[in-house]
Design a protein around this motif. Structure first.
Motif, PDB file in Angstrom:
ATOM      1  N   PHE A   1       0.825  -1.173   0.000  1.00 46.39           N
ATOM      2  CA  PHE A   1       0.000   0.000   0.000  1.00 46.39           C
ATOM      3  C   PHE A   1       0.874   1.243   0.000  1.00 46.39           C
ATOM      4  N   GLU A   2       0.319   2.311  -0.481  1.00 42.94           N
ATOM      5  CA  GLU A   2       0.973   3.614  -0.430  1.00 42.94           C
ATOM      6  C   GLU A   2       0.087   4.540   0.392  1.00 42.94           C
ATOM      7  N   ARG A   3       0.694   5.303   1.301  1.00 41.74           N
ATOM      8  CA  ARG A   3      -0.060   6.258   2.114  1.00 41.74           C
ATOM      9  C   ARG A   3      -0.217   7.549   1.318  1.00 41.74           C
ATOM     10  N   LEU A   4      -1.455   7.967   1.068  1.00 49.06           N
ATOM     11  CA  LEU A   4      -1.732   9.206   0.344  1.00 49.06           C
ATOM     12  C   LEU A   4      -1.701  10.390   1.302  1.00 49.06           C
ATOM     13  N   PRO A   5      -1.532  11.607   0.786  1.00 51.45           N
ATOM     14  CA  PRO A   5      -1.525  12.798   1.654  1.00 51.45           C
ATOM     15  C   PRO A   5      -2.784  12.906   2.529  1.00 51.45           C
ATOM     16  N   SER A   6      -3.886  12.323   2.052  1.00 51.58           N
ATOM     17  CA  SER A   6      -5.145  12.346   2.813  1.00 51.58           C
ATOM     18  C   SER A   6      -5.154  11.302   3.928  1.00 51.58           C
ATOM     19  N   SER A   7      -4.076  10.527   4.074  1.00 47.18           N
ATOM     20  CA  SER A   7      -3.920   9.421   5.024  1.00 47.18           C
ATOM     21  C   SER A   7      -4.614   8.140   4.572  1.00 47.18           C
ATOM     22  N   GLU A   8      -5.264   8.168   3.425  1.00 53.20           N
ATOM     23  CA  GLU A   8      -5.865   6.950   2.889  1.00 53.20           C
ATOM     24  C   GLU A   8      -4.760   6.036   2.362  1.00 53.20           C
ATOM     25  N   LEU A   9      -5.063   4.726   2.321  1.00 51.96           N
ATOM     26  CA  LEU A   9      -4.125   3.765   1.753  1.00 51.96           C
ATOM     27  C   LEU A   9      -4.566   3.413   0.337  1.00 51.96           C
ATOM     28  N   LYS A  10      -3.598   3.363  -0.566  1.00 49.60           N
ATOM     29  CA  LYS A  10      -3.858   3.002  -1.955  1.00 49.60           C
ATOM     30  C   LYS A  10      -3.115   1.703  -2.246  1.00 49.60           C
TER      31      LYS A  10
END
Length: 110
Positions: A1-10
């Motif tokens: 996963f990658e942590r997005l600036p919004s704190s969501e995981l992608k």
């Protein structure tokens, strides 16, 4: 996963491990993943169903990661740093390497 600036995981990528693995750890110094494994999950399930400790093999698995560019990785090699037959320790659920030693943990109190 990658942590997005919004704190969501992608979701980015995945790979298959050679054994059932628990308590996966990432070593920032080496870039390896390590964890305790149960190479024979059927033996573990049979032991748990019977209420007996059972001789369930376990290992410390080291996984090297290879970057593919950006934030994604694929697995390089998967190595059993140490493997035991289950007679001295039941049900490995954690493992790590430290100062040239392998440390295994188990939820069993036997």
């Amino acid at each position: 996963f990658e942590r997005l600036p919004s704190s969501e995981l992608k979701w980015v990528s995945r790979f298959t491990v050679k054994h059932s693995i628990d308590n996966l750890e990432y070593d920032t110094a080496t870039g390896h993943l390590t964890g305790g494994t149960i190479p024979d999950p059927l033996a573990a399930l049979k032991a748990m169903a019977s209420g007996a400790r059972g001789d369930v093999p376990g290992s410390l698995l080291r996984i090297t990661l290879l970057g593919t560019g950006g934030a994604s990785f694929v697995d390089g090699t998967q190595t059993n740093v140490v493997m035991h037959d289950g007679t001295k320790m039941a049900h490995v659920s954690a493992g790590l390497e430290t100062v040239g030693k392998a440390v295994l943990g188990s939820p069993s109190n036997e």
